[in-house]
Design an enzyme around this catalytic site. Structure first.
Site, PDB file in Angstrom:
ATOM      1  N   LYS A 133     -11.157  -5.926   3.422  1.00 35.05           N
ATOM      2  CA  LYS A 133      -9.762  -5.690   3.599  1.00 35.05           C
ATOM      3  C   LYS A 133      -9.699  -4.175   3.802  1.00 35.05           C
ATOM      4  O   LYS A 133      -8.723  -3.605   4.572  1.00 35.05           O
ATOM      5  CB  LYS A 133      -9.132  -6.349   2.292  1.00 35.05           C
ATOM      6  CG  LYS A 133      -9.066  -7.548   2.089  1.00 35.05           C
ATOM      7  CD  LYS A 133      -8.166  -8.081   1.119  1.00 35.05           C
ATOM      8  CE  LYS A 133      -8.619  -7.637  -0.626  1.00 35.05           C
ATOM      9  NZ  LYS A 133     -10.027  -7.965  -0.917  1.00 35.05           N
ATOM     10  N   ASN A 156      -2.455  -3.731  -1.366  1.00 35.31           N
ATOM     11  CA  ASN A 156      -3.538  -3.452  -2.450  1.00 35.31           C
ATOM     12  C   ASN A 156      -4.335  -2.440  -2.089  1.00 35.31           C
ATOM     13  O   ASN A 156      -5.131  -2.030  -3.233  1.00 35.31           O
ATOM     14  CB  ASN A 156      -4.220  -4.952  -2.336  1.00 35.31           C
ATOM     15  CG  ASN A 156      -5.434  -5.064  -3.475  1.00 35.31           C
ATOM     16  OD1 ASN A 156      -4.898  -5.311  -4.483  1.00 35.31           O
ATOM     17  ND2 ASN A 156      -6.597  -5.104  -2.889  1.00 35.31           N
ATOM     18  N   HIS A 201     -12.845 -13.425  -8.233  1.00 35.34           N
ATOM     19  CA  HIS A 201     -11.864 -13.530  -9.103  1.00 35.34           C
ATOM     20  C   HIS A 201     -11.703 -14.887  -9.774  1.00 35.34           C
ATOM     21  O   HIS A 201     -10.803 -15.591  -9.847  1.00 35.34           O
ATOM     22  CB  HIS A 201     -10.332 -13.224  -8.697  1.00 35.34           C
ATOM     23  CG  HIS A 201     -10.317 -11.635  -8.011  1.00 35.34           C
ATOM     24  ND1 HIS A 201     -10.208 -10.758  -8.874  1.00 35.34           N
ATOM     25  CD2 HIS A 201     -10.126 -11.345  -6.829  1.00 35.34           C
ATOM     26  CE1 HIS A 201     -10.233  -9.637  -8.264  1.00 35.34           C
ATOM     27  NE2 HIS A 201     -10.266  -9.924  -6.824  1.00 35.34           N
TER      28      HIS A 201
HETATM   29  N1  UMA Z   1      -1.511  -5.279 -17.302  1.00 25.96           N
HETATM   30  C1  UMA Z   1      -1.641  -5.527 -18.517  1.00 25.96           C
HETATM   31  N2  UMA Z   1      -0.450  -5.954 -19.040  1.00 25.96           N
HETATM   32  C2  UMA Z   1       0.719  -5.938 -18.158  1.00 25.96           C
HETATM   33  C3  UMA Z   1       0.617  -5.529 -16.867  1.00 25.96           C
HETATM   34  C4  UMA Z   1      -0.484  -5.383 -16.406  1.00 25.96           C
HETATM   35  O1  UMA Z   1      -2.310  -5.618 -19.352  1.00 25.96           O
HETATM   36  O2  UMA Z   1       1.820  -6.408 -18.855  1.00 25.96           O
HETATM   37  C5  UMA Z   1      -2.914  -4.783 -16.718  1.00 25.96           C
HETATM   38  C6  UMA Z   1      -3.471  -5.865 -15.634  1.00 25.96           C
HETATM   39  O3  UMA Z   1      -4.293  -6.960 -16.185  1.00 25.96           O
HETATM   40  C7  UMA Z   1      -4.261  -4.889 -14.863  1.00 25.96           C
HETATM   41  C8  UMA Z   1      -3.875  -3.693 -14.842  1.00 25.96           C
HETATM   42  O4  UMA Z   1      -3.036  -3.801 -15.960  1.00 25.96           O
HETATM   43  O5  UMA Z   1      -5.866  -4.999 -15.135  1.00 25.96           O
HETATM   44  C9  UMA Z   1      -2.951  -3.539 -13.790  1.00 25.96           C
HETATM   45  O6  UMA Z   1      -2.156  -4.426 -13.471  1.00 25.96           O
HETATM   46  P1  UMA Z   1      -0.736  -4.194 -12.417  1.00 25.96           P
HETATM   47  O7  UMA Z   1      -0.284  -5.465 -11.572  1.00 25.96           O
HETATM   48  O8  UMA Z   1       0.286  -3.520 -13.065  1.00 25.96           O
HETATM   49  O9  UMA Z   1      -1.194  -3.333 -11.365  1.00 25.96           O
HETATM   50  P2  UMA Z   1      -0.382  -1.966 -10.498  1.00 25.96           P
HETATM   51  O10 UMA Z   1      -0.769  -0.725 -11.103  1.00 25.96           O
HETATM   52  O11 UMA Z   1       0.781  -2.504  -9.911  1.00 25.96           O
HETATM   53  O12 UMA Z   1      -1.561  -2.256  -9.139  1.00 25.96           O
HETATM   54  C10 UMA Z   1      -1.510  -3.390  -8.397  1.00 25.96           C
HETATM   55  C11 UMA Z   1      -3.000  -3.800  -7.788  1.00 25.96           C
HETATM   56  N3  UMA Z   1      -3.722  -4.214  -8.962  1.00 25.96           N
HETATM   57  C12 UMA Z   1      -4.133  -5.142  -9.354  1.00 25.96           C
HETATM   58  O13 UMA Z   1      -4.062  -6.194  -8.717  1.00 25.96           O
HETATM   59  C13 UMA Z   1      -4.904  -5.533 -10.546  1.00 25.96           C
HETATM   60  C14 UMA Z   1      -3.801  -2.730  -6.973  1.00 25.96           C
HETATM   61  O14 UMA Z   1      -4.846  -3.199  -6.644  1.00 25.96           O
HETATM   62  C15 UMA Z   1      -2.751  -2.416  -6.021  1.00 25.96           C
HETATM   63  O15 UMA Z   1      -3.133  -1.132  -4.985  1.00 25.96           O
HETATM   64  C16 UMA Z   1      -1.204  -2.017  -6.231  1.00 25.96           C
HETATM   65  O16 UMA Z   1      -0.806  -3.090  -7.117  1.00 25.96           O
HETATM   66  C17 UMA Z   1      -0.479  -1.774  -5.114  1.00 25.96           C
HETATM   67  O17 UMA Z   1      -0.275  -2.871  -4.556  1.00 25.96           O
HETATM   68  C18 UMA Z   1      -6.060  -2.601  -7.039  1.00 25.96           C
HETATM   69  C19 UMA Z   1      -6.918  -3.880  -7.603  1.00 25.96           C
HETATM   70  O18 UMA Z   1      -7.873  -3.798  -8.393  1.00 25.96           O
HETATM   71  C20 UMA Z   1      -6.727  -1.769  -6.321  1.00 25.96           C
HETATM   72  N4  UMA Z   1      -6.632  -5.177  -6.880  1.00 25.96           N
HETATM   73  C21 UMA Z   1      -7.758  -6.144  -7.137  1.00 25.96           C
HETATM   74  C22 UMA Z   1      -8.996  -5.877  -6.200  1.00 25.96           C
HETATM   75  O19 UMA Z   1      -8.834  -5.324  -4.844  1.00 25.96           O
HETATM   76  O20 UMA Z   1      -9.872  -6.723  -6.535  1.00 25.96           O
HETATM   77  C23 UMA Z   1      -7.039  -7.543  -6.777  1.00 25.96           C
HETATM   78  P1  ADP Z   2     -12.255  -5.010   0.091  1.00 28.97           P
HETATM   79  O1  ADP Z   2     -10.776  -4.361   0.335  1.00 28.97           O
HETATM   80  O2  ADP Z   2     -11.614  -6.529   0.365  1.00 28.97           O
HETATM   81  O3  ADP Z   2     -12.851  -4.867  -1.368  1.00 28.97           O
HETATM   82  P2  ADP Z   2     -13.730  -3.005   1.447  1.00 28.97           P
HETATM   83  O4  ADP Z   2     -13.632  -2.688   2.677  1.00 28.97           O
HETATM   84  O5  ADP Z   2     -13.263  -1.924   0.154  1.00 28.97           O
HETATM   85  O6  ADP Z   2     -13.093  -4.454   1.126  1.00 28.97           O
HETATM   86  O7  ADP Z   2     -15.256  -3.276   1.089  1.00 28.97           O
HETATM   87  C1  ADP Z   2     -15.589  -3.718  -0.212  1.00 28.97           C
HETATM   88  C2  ADP Z   2     -17.195  -4.104  -0.362  1.00 28.97           C
HETATM   89  O8  ADP Z   2     -17.596  -5.210   0.314  1.00 28.97           O
HETATM   90  C3  ADP Z   2     -17.991  -3.118  -0.085  1.00 28.97           C
HETATM   91  O9  ADP Z   2     -19.239  -3.084  -0.881  1.00 28.97           O
HETATM   92  C4  ADP Z   2     -18.464  -3.098   1.309  1.00 28.97           C
HETATM   93  O10 ADP Z   2     -19.743  -2.861   1.802  1.00 28.97           O
HETATM   94  C5  ADP Z   2     -18.371  -4.916   1.282  1.00 28.97           C
HETATM   95  N1  ADP Z   2     -18.241  -5.269   2.817  1.00 28.97           N
HETATM   96  C6  ADP Z   2     -17.085  -4.954   3.631  1.00 28.97           C
HETATM   97  N2  ADP Z   2     -16.734  -5.693   4.648  1.00 28.97           N
HETATM   98  C7  ADP Z   2     -17.464  -6.710   4.346  1.00 28.97           C
HETATM   99  C8  ADP Z   2     -17.606  -8.025   5.003  1.00 28.97           C
HETATM  100  N3  ADP Z   2     -16.864  -8.180   6.111  1.00 28.97           N
HETATM  101  N4  ADP Z   2     -18.329  -8.942   4.527  1.00 28.97           N
HETATM  102  C9  ADP Z   2     -18.897  -8.693   3.200  1.00 28.97           C
HETATM  103  N5  ADP Z   2     -18.986  -7.720   2.515  1.00 28.97           N
HETATM  104  C10 ADP Z   2     -18.163  -6.562   3.225  1.00 28.97           C
END
Ligand code: UMA
Ligand code: ADP
Length: 460
Positions: A133, A156, A201
């Site tokens: 992504k 995200n 997840h």
């Molecule tokens: N939390 C608590 N209690 C609360 C609220 C939150 O414990 O009452 C914890 C959550 O469990 C989590 C952390 O606080 O561990 C952050 O949660 P949040 O929803 O407040 O996060 P934000 O700061 O708003 O960030 C969110 C996304 N975070 C998540 O989905 C966990 C960010 O993605 C995103 O960049 C941001 O919104 C803006 O859209 C991060 C992420 O890790 C990068 N995403 C996951 C991933 O990519 O795998 C889904």
């Molecule tokens: P995401 O935002 O979905 O987590 P990223 O571009 O940040 O994706 O890449 C996350 C991880 O997934 C990295 O380790 C990357 O090398 C791997 N990756 C990226 N694109 C792909 C794909 N199309 N299929 C499998 N793994 C991928």
């Protein structure tokens, strides 16, 4: 957009009436703060609740909006009883007991993405998938810029969607997680993709089908669907009467990799030679094909897209070469937070691999790694919360070494790797059991590798 028009849309699409709505924002992180700013601007009443004693963004909120009610230290709050709408941040599960109860009692769940969808009056591209992504979203941002289209990227990826609106862009590209999509009902992107679906997840979703169903929500509306022909779970999302573009690295599709000529093909014509890309791995070819498809779907200029592709070096912590020490290459792929990403990293490796893996598996089965590990690895170094699970899954096929931290992991890998091989940090797990995030984990790896490099330099 005029405020009056926005208020009408919020009322029609989300049932948010300026005078009557009381929104309870769950979570005071980046999402929560962006929503608070948005609602305050529109004079819509809201309060905030966070389970933590000191929510991360409590200070900026208190500075900007000292009068806002914030209930912290748990969800046990009367605020749930007076609210009309619940805006639950993506990090908080909708299955959490208090939240689930509030939803059952009739509170409408909305998201920052819903609010964004009401407020935006320019085209939006949506990008989701288990992996790739951020790469595809960032590439599209670059493609927009190289073609002279004012493009804003976020979601995200980092900048919350609502904060992007300040950029007053002509094109928005949103990276959307399954959590964001799960609670979004009105976003209709002009073009969207589900790049792939593999287990991630699983601690928050009822199973892979439920997870895939959340991802499919990105295709709401009548926009162009960009689908991965190599992924049957994605292809099953195809709806009749919709314009769909397929991409593939295995066979002919609307956008595909022609193995014989080593070119990326777009709608029947060669678009760019693979040799012109700086990105490593076939999974990145798939990402590029998806980005080209989305770019063409919104009419970006081909030559500008090519320029962006030629310049794109990839993102930090994804398959980045950190060093070459005594003929061993050290690769940081800390962003591999699920088995699918680790498998892609292994499959893309030409050399024998010493794999450093582990962390929080988030409910995924580490046995998924078996085939790729068997084909590509000589040993595995396992660390973190689910190291035992990794050991149990892989110890029959190759040596697995358990270590406690990154220093030990790098030192162990150094003992194992020989000239012409590669050490790959591609954990297949989240980092949160030991680190603040995947960036910190990657930085720790880089630090340790740099130390090795210094020692090697002194010795030579
Ligand atoms: N939390 C608590 N209690 C609360 C609220 C939150 O414990 O009452 C914890 C959550 O469990 C989590 C952390 O606080 O561990 C952050 O949660 P949040 O929803 O407040 O996060 P934000 O700061 O708003 O960030 C969110 C996304 N975070 C998540 O989905 C966990 C960010 O993605 C995103 O960049 C941001 O919104 C803006 O859209 C991060 C992420 O890790 C990068 N995403 C996951 C991933 O990519 O795998 C889904
Ligand atoms: P995401 O935002 O979905 O987590 P990223 O571009 O940040 O994706 O890449 C996350 C991880 O997934 C990295 O380790 C990357 O090398 C791997 N990756 C990226 N694109 C792909 C794909 N199309 N299929 C499998 N793994 C991928």
């Amino acid at each position: 957009m005029e405020t009056a028009e926005l208020l009408t849309r919020l009322e029609q699409k989300l049932g948010l009436q300026q005078q009557q709505a009381k929104v309870l924002i769950v979570g005071l992180g980046t999402t929560g703060l962006s929503v608070a700013r948005f609602l305050k601007n529109l004079d819509i009443q809201f309060a905030m609740v966070d389970s933590r004693d000191k929510p991360p963004l409590i200070d900026p909120l208190a500075d900007e909006m000292p009068d806002v009610a914030v209930f912290s230290g748990g969800f046990d709050s009367a605020a749930f009883e007076v609210a009309t709408h619940l805006l639950v941040s993506p990090g908080v599960s909708l299955q959490q007991e208090t939240i689930a109860k509030a939803i059952r009692s009739g509170l409408k769940v909305i998201s920052d993405i819903d609010l964004f969808a009401c407020a935006v009056d320019k085209p939006v591209i949506g990008v989701t998938g288990s992996n790739g992504k951020s790469t595809v979203t960032t590439l599209l941002g670059d493609m927009g810029r190289y073609t002279g289209v004012n493009t804003a990227i976020g979601g995200n990826l980092g900048i919350p969607a609502l904060d992007l609106l300040k950029q007053d862009a002509d094109l928005y590209v949103l990276e959307l997680s399954s959590f964001q999509l799960e609670r979004t009902s009105v976003l209709e992107p002009v073009a969207a993709t589900v790049l792939n679906v593999s287990a991630d997840h699983m601690d928050r979703h009822a199973g892979i089908e439920a997870y895939a169903a959340e991802k499919k929500r990105i295709f709401k509306g009548n926009g162009i669907c960009v689908l991965n022909l190599d992924d049957p779970v994605v292809m099953a999302m195809q709806e009749p009467n919709r314009t769909c573009y397929t991409f593939s690295v295995k066979s002919q599709a609307d956008y595909y990799w022609a193995q014989k000529t080593d070119e990326l093909m777009a709608q029947g014509s060669p678009f760019i030679a693979r040799a012109e890309l700086k990105l490593e791995g076939l999974h990145n070819v798939a990402n590029v094909l998806a980005a080209i498809a989305l770019g063409q779907a919104v009419g970006l200029d081909d030559e500008g897209m090519r320029k962006a592709l030629r310049a794109f070096n990839g993102l930090e912590h994804r398959m980045q070469k950190v060093a070459e020490i005594n003929g061993v290459s050290w690769i940081n792929d800390s962003k591999a937070t699920n088995p699918g990403a680790c498998i892609a990293a292994l499959n893309g490796s030409q050399e024998k691999v010493v794999l450093i893996a582990g962390g929080d598996a988030k409910g995924a089965a580490m046995t998924e790694l078996t085939e790729a590990v068997q084909q590509k690895c000589k040993a595995v170094v396992a660390m973190g919360k689910d190291a035992e699970q990794i050991e149990a899954a892989l110890k029959e096929i190759l040596p697995v070494y358990r270590v406690k931290n990154m220093r030990q992991a790098v030192s162990q890998a150094d003992k194992l790797a020989e000239t012409g091989e590669r050490v790959l940090l591609s954990p297949a797990c989240a980092s949160l059991d030991q680190y603040k995030n995947y960036m910190e984990r990657g930085e720790r790896f880089i630090q340790e590798v740099r130390k090795l490099e210094e020692v090697a330099c002194q010795g030579s």
